[in-house]
Design an enzyme around this catalytic site. Structure first.
Site, mmCIF file in Angstrom:
data_model
loop_
_atom_site.group_PDB
_atom_site.id
_atom_site.type_symbol
_atom_site.label_atom_id
_atom_site.label_comp_id
_atom_site.label_asym_id
_atom_site.label_seq_id
_atom_site.Cartn_x
_atom_site.Cartn_y
_atom_site.Cartn_z
ATOM 1 N N GLY A 57 1.241 -1.338 -0.215
ATOM 2 C CA GLY A 57 0.011 0.032 -0.177
ATOM 3 C C GLY A 57 0.403 1.188 0.268
ATOM 4 O O GLY A 57 0.980 2.139 -0.247
ATOM 5 N N SER A 58 2.395 0.990 0.304
ATOM 6 C CA SER A 58 2.543 2.488 0.103
ATOM 7 C C SER A 58 3.761 2.150 -0.649
ATOM 8 O O SER A 58 4.652 3.217 -0.908
ATOM 9 C CB SER A 58 4.356 2.647 1.077
ATOM 10 O OG SER A 58 3.491 2.243 2.530
ATOM 11 N N SER A 99 6.816 4.832 3.655
ATOM 12 C CA SER A 99 5.831 3.375 4.318
ATOM 13 C C SER A 99 5.137 3.995 5.757
ATOM 14 O O SER A 99 5.559 4.859 6.433
ATOM 15 C CB SER A 99 7.414 3.206 5.695
ATOM 16 O OG SER A 99 6.797 1.899 6.488
ATOM 17 N N SER A 101 3.587 2.611 7.762
ATOM 18 C CA SER A 101 3.600 2.670 9.837
ATOM 19 C C SER A 101 5.281 2.912 9.885
ATOM 20 O O SER A 101 5.396 3.154 10.783
ATOM 21 C CB SER A 101 3.716 0.953 9.598
ATOM 22 O OG SER A 101 4.695 0.547 8.923
ATOM 23 N N THR A 104 8.742 -1.137 7.862
ATOM 24 C CA THR A 104 8.970 -1.771 7.088
ATOM 25 C C THR A 104 9.938 -1.782 6.603
ATOM 26 O O THR A 104 11.162 -1.122 6.092
ATOM 27 C CB THR A 104 7.943 -1.538 5.280
ATOM 28 O OG1 THR A 104 6.316 -1.728 6.103
ATOM 29 C CG2 THR A 104 8.143 -2.875 4.657
ATOM 30 N N ARG A 151 -3.380 1.075 2.999
ATOM 31 C CA ARG A 151 -4.017 0.474 0.988
ATOM 32 C C ARG A 151 -5.706 1.318 1.581
ATOM 33 O O ARG A 151 -5.435 2.371 0.305
ATOM 34 C CB ARG A 151 -4.299 -0.486 1.345
ATOM 35 C CG ARG A 151 -5.203 -1.119 1.830
ATOM 36 C CD ARG A 151 -5.322 -2.543 1.589
ATOM 37 N NE ARG A 151 -5.663 -3.448 2.341
ATOM 38 C CZ ARG A 151 -5.711 -3.356 3.348
ATOM 39 N NH1 ARG A 151 -4.481 -3.214 4.018
ATOM 40 N NH2 ARG A 151 -6.646 -4.641 4.415
ATOM 41 N N GLU A 237 -5.673 -7.974 -0.810
ATOM 42 C CA GLU A 237 -5.751 -7.681 0.203
ATOM 43 C C GLU A 237 -6.813 -7.205 1.500
ATOM 44 O O GLU A 237 -7.345 -7.872 2.666
ATOM 45 C CB GLU A 237 -5.152 -6.483 0.724
ATOM 46 C CG GLU A 237 -3.426 -6.633 0.661
ATOM 47 C CD GLU A 237 -2.814 -5.138 1.053
ATOM 48 O OE1 GLU A 237 -2.151 -5.382 1.867
ATOM 49 O OE2 GLU A 237 -1.963 -4.894 0.191
ATOM 50 N N HIS A 253 -0.337 -10.408 -26.723
ATOM 51 C CA HIS A 253 0.779 -10.968 -27.647
ATOM 52 C C HIS A 253 0.536 -11.984 -27.092
ATOM 53 O O HIS A 253 2.121 -12.958 -27.170
ATOM 54 C CB HIS A 253 2.127 -9.917 -27.607
ATOM 55 C CG HIS A 253 1.944 -9.014 -28.839
ATOM 56 N ND1 HIS A 253 1.773 -9.342 -29.590
ATOM 57 C CD2 HIS A 253 0.958 -7.546 -28.030
ATOM 58 C CE1 HIS A 253 1.144 -7.858 -30.444
ATOM 59 N NE2 HIS A 253 0.702 -6.952 -29.351
ATOM 60 N N LYS A 347 5.758 -10.844 8.426
ATOM 61 C CA LYS A 347 7.134 -9.684 9.408
ATOM 62 C C LYS A 347 7.569 -10.052 10.557
ATOM 63 O O LYS A 347 8.340 -9.311 11.169
ATOM 64 C CB LYS A 347 6.063 -7.407 9.227
ATOM 65 C CG LYS A 347 6.018 -7.544 8.372
ATOM 66 C CD LYS A 347 4.807 -6.001 8.301
ATOM 67 C CE LYS A 347 5.017 -5.024 6.918
ATOM 68 N NZ LYS A 347 4.040 -4.252 7.108
HETATM 69 O O1 PA5 Z 1 -1.917 -2.384 2.679
HETATM 70 C C1 PA5 Z 1 -0.716 -3.194 3.448
HETATM 71 O O2 PA5 Z 1 -1.350 -3.086 5.041
HETATM 72 C C2 PA5 Z 1 0.357 -3.678 3.054
HETATM 73 O O3 PA5 Z 1 0.415 -3.801 1.562
HETATM 74 C C3 PA5 Z 1 1.863 -2.706 3.872
HETATM 75 O O4 PA5 Z 1 1.425 -1.290 2.782
HETATM 76 C C4 PA5 Z 1 2.952 -3.010 3.494
HETATM 77 O O5 PA5 Z 1 3.093 -4.095 4.107
HETATM 78 C C5 PA5 Z 1 3.915 -2.026 3.772
HETATM 79 O O6 PA5 Z 1 4.441 -1.827 4.965
HETATM 80 P P1 PA5 Z 1 3.947 -0.541 5.355
HETATM 81 O O7 PA5 Z 1 3.182 0.354 4.278
HETATM 82 O O8 PA5 Z 1 2.971 0.208 6.630
HETATM 83 O O9 PA5 Z 1 5.180 0.490 5.065
#
Ligand code: PA5
Length: 353
Positions: A57-58, A99, A101, A104, A151, A237, A253, A347
């Site tokens: 999501g980041s 990131s 959080s 990561t 996300r 997700e 293709h 993680k």
């Molecule tokens: O959406 C999510 O929870 C994940 O795809 C996170 O974005 C991914 O694990 C990376 O973590 P972060 O966005 O905290 O760096």
């Protein structure tokens, strides 16, 4: 099965307030723009590349930036989803370390490399180790509000980068595009939202078509490619279900040939074709012909065309539909869209090593 016309029942499954966060995305984009504009980033002498480093999501905000900038920026934008940065990163590179959080490990590793290589860095995060490191290193930090699923924070994890590039006079007109985007999202929040019944709600209808089937999402290179990727990730997700994506013209293709066997499995596919007025005219023809090739073999095909004027509004008009559809699909499976236990487990296990 949960009744999509019963907002209370849907909210009960949603422990993290995902529906509310989605409904507020327009406001989030406006705030995100302001956060980016108020961050002071030094101009990079002789800038050669922009790199966005992040995961999941980041990282998708990096893809949005790459696609948005393709026809607007004189330097390339690359997205790095790894521990290691490409060899070309150096003093002439602007690196966005993203990131949500801030914890990561791949992103923290890439951040350290960017420091060692002398790149100009901007950290985009809600806190964690990344905010602490960047703060100690004197690296500009765009600190976004915490408490969302990463996300669901796509506005916060994308728009500030556009605002920084605008402040550096590498882009213009971003503010007006963000305004259009916020207005469009507010409009669609009603159309796709909890209170809009299935009969008038394309997101709920899509979720019903996806249920028990395998969604295949097709976009076009240079425009909706990032939307197709986003829809796939959101279905994975949020609904905890498989989905796949590809792009025109490349899929003409190879992938298009693979619709013969196993016929029973192919009958379980639901194909979405994403269209945008920026698509190459011949890609439009390809989409029409391809639809004729697969119709009757797959469970169904849905074509969606972006709305709005600016590229931001157009891309998000499609992203937003996929976001809502994925969350409704989660509820149809009786699944809470917010938590991603498998990612947390991974993680956690890695943190022990
Ligand atoms: O959406 C999510 O929870 C994940 O795809 C996170 O974005 C991914 O694990 C990376 O973590 P972060 O966005 O905290 O760096």
């Amino acid at each position: 099965m949960v009744d999509l016309n019963n907002p209370e029942a849907l909210s009960t499954i949603d422990s993290t307030g995902y529906f509310a966060a989605l409904a507020e995305l327009g406001t989030q984009c406006r705030q995100a723009y302001a956060l980016g504009r108020e961050t002071r980033v030094p101009a990079v002498a002789d800038l050669s590349t922009v790199v966005v480093t992040g995961l999941g999501g980041s990282a998708i905000g990096g893809d949005l930036l790459r696609v948005y900038c393709q026809a607007r920026l004189r330097v390339p934008v690359t997205v790095n989803r790894d521990y290691t940065l490409p060899a070309f990163v150096g003093r002439k590179t602007l690196v966005f370390a993203v990131s949500y959080s801030g914890n990561t490990e791949e992103t923290l590793s890439a951040y350290q490399q960017a420091r060692e290589k002398g790149a100009t860095i901007v950290a985009l995060t809600s806190g964690g180790k990344l905010a602490a490191l960047a703060g100690a290193d004197g690296v500009p930090v765009i600190r976004v509000p915490a408490g969302l699923a990463p996300r669901a924070a796509t506005g916060y994890l994308f728009i500030p980068m556009l605002a920084v590039l605008e402040s550096l006079e590498m882009l213009d007109g971003v503010e007006a595009e963000v305004e259009e985007l916020a207005r469009e999202l507010a409009h669609y929040a009603t159309t796709y939202g909890l209170g809009s019944p299935v009969a008038q709600n394309p997101a709920k209808q899509l979720a019903l078509n996806f249920k028990g089937r395998l969604p295949i999402i097709w976009g076009a290179s240079g425009t909706t490619e990032v939307v197709a990727q986003r829809w796939k990730g959101q279905i994975n997700e949020n609904a905890k279900a498989p989905a796949y994506w590809n792009v025109f013209p490349e899929l003409n293709h190879n992938e298009i040939v693979g619709f013969e066997e196993p016929a029973a499995l192919i009958r379980q596919l639901w194909v979405v074709i994403l269209r945008d007025k920026g698509d190459h005219v011949r890609v439009g023809y390809r989409m029409e012909i391809t639809r004729r090739v697969i119709e009757g073999k797959v469970a169904g095909v849905t074509e969606v065309t972006s709305t709005g004027e600016g590229m931001l509004a157009r891309l998000y008009s499609l992203i937003y539909l996929g976001d809502w559809a994925s969350v409704y699909l989660a509820t149809l499976y009786g699944i809470d869209p917010g938590p991603v236990r498998v990612i947390d487990y991974l993680k956690g296990e890695l943190a022990k090593r």
